[in-house]
Design a protein around this motif. Sequence first.
Motif, PDB file in Angstrom:
ATOM      1  N   SER A 367       0.827  -1.209   0.000  1.00  0.00           N
ATOM      2  CA  SER A 367       0.000   0.000   0.000  1.00  0.00           C
ATOM      3  C   SER A 367       0.859   1.256   0.000  1.00  0.00           C
ATOM      4  O   SER A 367       0.514   2.265  -0.622  1.00  0.00           O
ATOM      5  N   ARG A 368       1.997   1.207   0.687  1.00  0.00           N
ATOM      6  CA  ARG A 368       2.852   2.381   0.753  1.00  0.00           C
ATOM      7  C   ARG A 368       3.696   2.563  -0.497  1.00  0.00           C
ATOM      8  O   ARG A 368       4.380   3.574  -0.643  1.00  0.00           O
ATOM      9  N   LEU A 369       3.660   1.600  -1.413  1.00  0.00           N
ATOM     10  CA  LEU A 369       4.372   1.753  -2.672  1.00  0.00           C
ATOM     11  C   LEU A 369       3.578   2.558  -3.694  1.00  0.00           C
ATOM     12  O   LEU A 369       4.128   3.017  -4.687  1.00  0.00           O
ATOM     13  N   THR A 370       2.275   2.720  -3.474  1.00  0.00           N
ATOM     14  CA  THR A 370       1.424   3.328  -4.488  1.00  0.00           C
ATOM     15  C   THR A 370       1.453   4.853  -4.415  1.00  0.00           C
ATOM     16  O   THR A 370       1.752   5.440  -3.380  1.00  0.00           O
ATOM     17  N   ASN A 371       1.119   5.464  -5.560  1.00  0.00           N
ATOM     18  CA  ASN A 371       1.019   6.914  -5.664  1.00  0.00           C
ATOM     19  C   ASN A 371      -0.457   7.301  -5.680  1.00  0.00           C
ATOM     20  O   ASN A 371      -1.238   6.705  -6.425  1.00  0.00           O
ATOM     21  N   PRO A 372      -0.884   8.302  -4.892  1.00  0.00           N
ATOM     22  CA  PRO A 372      -2.303   8.667  -4.832  1.00  0.00           C
ATOM     23  C   PRO A 372      -2.899   9.047  -6.172  1.00  0.00           C
ATOM     24  O   PRO A 372      -4.111   8.968  -6.358  1.00  0.00           O
ATOM     25  N   MET A 373      -2.069   9.454  -7.136  1.00  0.00           N
ATOM     26  CA  MET A 373      -2.589   9.853  -8.425  1.00  0.00           C
ATOM     27  C   MET A 373      -2.923   8.662  -9.320  1.00  0.00           C
ATOM     28  O   MET A 373      -3.518   8.822 -10.378  1.00  0.00           O
TER      29      MET A 373
END
Length: 448
Positions: A367-373
């Motif tokens: 989950s922390r690898l993802t970008n909010p965009m």
Amino acid sequence: MADIVTGQDEPIRPRAGMREVLASLRQRKVAIAIAFGIATGMPPVLVVSTLGFWLRSEGIALAAIGFMSWVGIFISTKFLWAPFVDWIRLPFLEKRLGHRRSWMLVGLTFVFIGLVGMAVTGPKDNFTLFAAFALLTSFATATQDIAVDAWRIESAEDAEQDLMASAYILGLRSGYFLGNVPLLAMSAVIGWQMSYFCAAVAGLAGIAALAVAREPAKPRDFAPMTGIGSVLSALFRPLKVFWQDHDKGLFLFLPLVALFFVPDGLIISMIGPLYIDLGFTGPEIAGVRTVFGFPATLAGVVMAGLIGLRFGTLPAMAIAVTLAAVSNIGFAFLALSGGDKGVWIAAAMFEGFSGGMANAAMVAWASRLTNPMATAAQFAMLSSLMTLVGGLLGGFAGLGVEALQARTGSAMQGFATYFCFTPLAAIPPLILIWLVSQRTKSVPALPA
């Protein structure tokens, strides 16, 4: 403590233990994350592991059961259409529900249609049509999963990701339980087809969570999709952003995600047939999983959060994948014991604990690898990788067991030999975890 990806100082995150998750139920989004996890967790089990029990009870060959597990391929390839879940706005539904929730509703609806279709047709009368409905269920649940993961990540601040991940995994593992244990008990009373119909109706409860959920407020970079250029952009932009965020770390991160669950994927379609061949009844299986397996799973989820808090996520992942691999040998002992109840209970508890721990640790990390965009597309890519390799290799499990049974001259010896080989699959992810930890040490922490 340095972040496992960037080497920068991590934000202080709340404890991810069971007490904290339950205490946080007063937060609407945490409680809804659990509910969405349940709704998302049931269908994959119904088209893979629970389906193995049904097919074997109908006398279907092990090789066919192994290949049938490939109906879950959509769950492992959802990254192919996840970018469009990020970009495409559904007419009418988006105005009423919002972007993420409208896609969840579409997924829930078609999961219901697919499960009802499986219940009506059954595998004996029209196996081809039955498999088609299973594929529809798989595709729909993958689409629903894309939207749920995006909602979960976008609804949480960075400091809340571990808590939301643990809450979601708590719900997800509960969904696995509900998609398996009650059906095993019910099948002995009302039959498999009616049991699947009941599961389809129960799955509609996810609409209640959908009704009270709030659409995430985080901005998303939507643009009109016009022509082939926009389609290609939708497909490749998330990868471009992922590369920009992590650079050469991708050559470690992506293989680790892809190989982490292979030890589990190699045996999941064979556990049900082993139970059936040992003569265990549906109510017996349901009882063991209810009393021993499910509580052990929840304990594993809690342990992953506690180890992650105290020592970091990578140590939690290393311990989890090691235990998951070793737990496979428990089923070898079960096969050789001829169905000894004590061995069975120990194997079920060990497998449940390690599985819950592995899921919670990996989801928090990914989950922390993802970008909010590009949340939906990127997490879909990662979660697809989590099951793709194991799922593809697991499709050959039936052939492997049958070949070993022919070679050893014993059905149970064949099962046991196969289960004893599968822990070797944990070696590559353990090496990759060590390499990622070394990379983290080599990246200097930046000042706050």
